[in-house]
Design a protein around this motif. Sequence first.
Motif, PDB file in Angstrom:
ATOM      1  N   ALA A  39       0.835  -1.211   0.000  1.00 47.97           N
ATOM      2  CA  ALA A  39       0.000   0.000   0.000  1.00 47.97           C
ATOM      3  C   ALA A  39       0.872   1.264   0.000  1.00 47.97           C
ATOM      4  O   ALA A  39       0.554   2.251  -0.675  1.00 47.97           O
ATOM      5  CB  ALA A  39      -0.927  -0.012   1.219  1.00 47.97           C
ATOM      6  N   VAL A  40       1.985   1.212   0.717  1.00 44.73           N
ATOM      7  CA  VAL A  40       2.899   2.366   0.737  1.00 44.73           C
ATOM      8  C   VAL A  40       3.480   2.558  -0.662  1.00 44.73           C
ATOM      9  O   VAL A  40       3.516   3.669  -1.194  1.00 44.73           O
ATOM     10  CB  VAL A  40       4.030   2.157   1.783  1.00 44.73           C
ATOM     11  N   LYS A  41       3.901   1.445  -1.274  1.00 46.43           N
ATOM     12  CA  LYS A  41       4.507   1.510  -2.613  1.00 46.43           C
ATOM     13  C   LYS A  41       3.521   2.113  -3.621  1.00 46.43           C
ATOM     14  O   LYS A  41       3.883   2.939  -4.436  1.00 46.43           O
ATOM     15  CB  LYS A  41       4.901   0.091  -3.050  1.00 46.43           C
ATOM     16  N   ASN A  42       2.254   1.707  -3.505  1.00 47.83           N
ATOM     17  CA  ASN A  42       1.247   2.181  -4.463  1.00 47.83           C
ATOM     18  C   ASN A  42       0.602   3.505  -4.051  1.00 47.83           C
ATOM     19  O   ASN A  42      -0.327   3.984  -4.708  1.00 47.83           O
ATOM     20  CB  ASN A  42       0.157   1.117  -4.652  1.00 47.83           C
ATOM     21  N   GLN A  43       1.089   4.053  -2.936  1.00 45.09           N
ATOM     22  CA  GLN A  43       0.598   5.356  -2.421  1.00 45.09           C
ATOM     23  C   GLN A  43      -0.913   5.413  -2.309  1.00 45.09           C
ATOM     24  O   GLN A  43      -1.550   6.399  -2.693  1.00 45.09           O
ATOM     25  CB  GLN A  43       1.116   6.490  -3.302  1.00 45.09           C
ATOM     26  N   THR A  44      -1.498   4.332  -1.814  1.00 48.18           N
ATOM     27  CA  THR A  44      -2.944   4.328  -1.580  1.00 48.18           C
ATOM     28  C   THR A  44      -3.228   5.106  -0.283  1.00 48.18           C
ATOM     29  O   THR A  44      -2.304   5.458   0.458  1.00 48.18           O
ATOM     30  CB  THR A  44      -3.459   2.886  -1.397  1.00 48.18           C
ATOM     31  N   GLU A  45      -4.525   5.322  -0.007  1.00 47.64           N
ATOM     32  CA  GLU A  45      -4.901   6.011   1.237  1.00 47.64           C
ATOM     33  C   GLU A  45      -4.318   5.281   2.447  1.00 47.64           C
ATOM     34  O   GLU A  45      -3.774   5.888   3.365  1.00 47.64           O
ATOM     35  CB  GLU A  45      -6.435   6.073   1.361  1.00 47.64           C
ATOM     36  N   LEU A  46      -4.455   3.942   2.411  1.00 51.53           N
ATOM     37  CA  LEU A  46      -3.907   3.133   3.506  1.00 51.53           C
ATOM     38  C   LEU A  46      -2.401   3.352   3.620  1.00 51.53           C
ATOM     39  O   LEU A  46      -1.871   3.562   4.719  1.00 51.53           O
ATOM     40  CB  LEU A  46      -4.218   1.641   3.239  1.00 51.53           C
ATOM     41  N   GLY A  47      -1.715   3.313   2.482  1.00 50.82           N
ATOM     42  CA  GLY A  47      -0.263   3.481   2.476  1.00 50.82           C
ATOM     43  C   GLY A  47       0.156   4.820   3.056  1.00 50.82           C
ATOM     44  O   GLY A  47       1.114   4.911   3.828  1.00 50.82           O
ATOM     45  N   LYS A  48      -0.589   5.860   2.692  1.00 53.83           N
ATOM     46  CA  LYS A  48      -0.251   7.198   3.187  1.00 53.83           C
ATOM     47  C   LYS A  48      -0.398   7.257   4.698  1.00 53.83           C
ATOM     48  O   LYS A  48       0.394   7.871   5.394  1.00 53.83           O
ATOM     49  CB  LYS A  48      -1.143   8.254   2.522  1.00 53.83           C
ATOM     50  N   LYS A  49      -1.444   6.598   5.212  1.00 60.16           N
ATOM     51  CA  LYS A  49      -1.666   6.596   6.669  1.00 60.16           C
ATOM     52  C   LYS A  49      -0.594   5.787   7.388  1.00 60.16           C
ATOM     53  O   LYS A  49      -0.151   6.130   8.467  1.00 60.16           O
ATOM     54  CB  LYS A  49      -3.030   5.968   6.985  1.00 60.16           C
ATOM     55  N   ALA A  50      -0.180   4.655   6.762  1.00 59.84           N
ATOM     56  CA  ALA A  50       0.689   3.697   7.466  1.00 59.84           C
ATOM     57  C   ALA A  50       2.164   4.074   7.444  1.00 59.84           C
ATOM     58  O   ALA A  50       2.913   3.721   8.355  1.00 59.84           O
ATOM     59  CB  ALA A  50       0.511   2.305   6.837  1.00 59.84           C
ATOM     60  N   LYS A  51       2.594   4.801   6.412  1.00 60.06           N
ATOM     61  CA  LYS A  51       4.029   4.987   6.157  1.00 60.06           C
ATOM     62  C   LYS A  51       4.794   5.521   7.374  1.00 60.06           C
ATOM     63  O   LYS A  51       5.829   4.975   7.757  1.00 60.06           O
ATOM     64  CB  LYS A  51       4.225   5.909   4.951  1.00 60.06           C
ATOM     65  N   GLU A  52       4.259   6.585   7.963  1.00 58.11           N
ATOM     66  CA  GLU A  52       4.993   7.225   9.061  1.00 58.11           C
ATOM     67  C   GLU A  52       5.192   6.268  10.238  1.00 58.11           C
ATOM     68  O   GLU A  52       6.263   6.208  10.826  1.00 58.11           O
ATOM     69  CB  GLU A  52       4.212   8.452   9.510  1.00 58.11           C
ATOM     70  N   TYR A  53       4.149   5.516  10.555  1.00 64.68           N
ATOM     71  CA  TYR A  53       4.256   4.551  11.662  1.00 64.68           C
ATOM     72  C   TYR A  53       5.333   3.522  11.341  1.00 64.68           C
ATOM     73  O   TYR A  53       6.178   3.196  12.159  1.00 64.68           O
ATOM     74  CB  TYR A  53       2.929   3.803  11.871  1.00 64.68           C
ATOM     75  N   MET A  54       5.271   2.992  10.130  1.00 61.80           N
ATOM     76  CA  MET A  54       6.184   1.896   9.757  1.00 61.80           C
ATOM     77  C   MET A  54       7.637   2.368   9.728  1.00 61.80           C
ATOM     78  O   MET A  54       8.514   1.704  10.262  1.00 61.80           O
ATOM     79  CB  MET A  54       5.802   1.332   8.387  1.00 61.80           C
TER      80      MET A  54
END
Length: 207
Positions: free
Chosen positions: A40-55
């Motif tokens: 999701a981060v790689k594909n810059q989806t809404e989920l990815g945008k939310k998760a990136k900072e935490y990860m």
Amino acid sequence: MAKTYIFLGPPGAGKGTQAQRLVEEKGFVQLSTGDILREAVKNQTELGKKAKEYMDSGKLVPDSIIIGIIKEKLQGLQGKDIILDGFPRTIPQAEALDTMLPEVERKLDGVILFQVEDNEVIKRLSGRRVDPKTGKVYHIVFNPPPEGVEVIQREDDKEEVIRKRLDVYHSQTAPLIDYYKQKGNLVIIQADRPPQEVYNALINVIK
Ligand code: AP5
């Protein structure tokens, strides 16, 4: 009934490595919340945008997000043997799973704890490399990639982030050991051994 196993253990314990073998050799489906989030981060989806900072900082993504993902995935996997790799990781996630499993006509067959000391985790994760095309996991010393395969290092495999992930594991995830011990479905595998030995132990549990 299709089989359902949880792989529990610190980062770098070898959960993903062993899950991949069960997928290749025993036809299991690996449900890795880490892989789903990275995609999701790689594909810059809404989920990815939310998760990136935490990860990237080694923190856990909020329970509500993770529980929603698993619920949706489980609905599409009826009849398949599955490994939950990296989920649950907190008590609220485990409680949500307890409610979810009967809804999708599953029961827990076992929780496998891959036990490894922190200093081994640091050695493993700082040397981990991943093939971005296939998702296959290697280690520069213990399991080097074949010649010609280009590999990358995960953002969260830098030493300071590894230490943070270990802290998070000990404070938020390790309480699940007692949770599942009390339910009587915890199996401990000593994972500080060569991958083949760990796999042999695992196969004895997953018959
Ligand atoms: P995630 O991707 O789940 O990371 P993790 O649990 O920290 O696990 P790893 O993937 O680091 O380790 P592994 O045990 O799979 O080891 P591997 O087989 O690769 O999660 C990443 C992030 O996503 C989290 O920090 C969080 O932000 C978020 N997240 C994910 N799930 C979440 C959830 N449920 N709730 C909230 N947030 C969530 O092996 C490691 C290395 O060692 C490799 O290089 C491998 O080749 C080598 N190796 C493996 N076995 C051996 C062996 N026996 N001997 C020597 N080397 C070995």
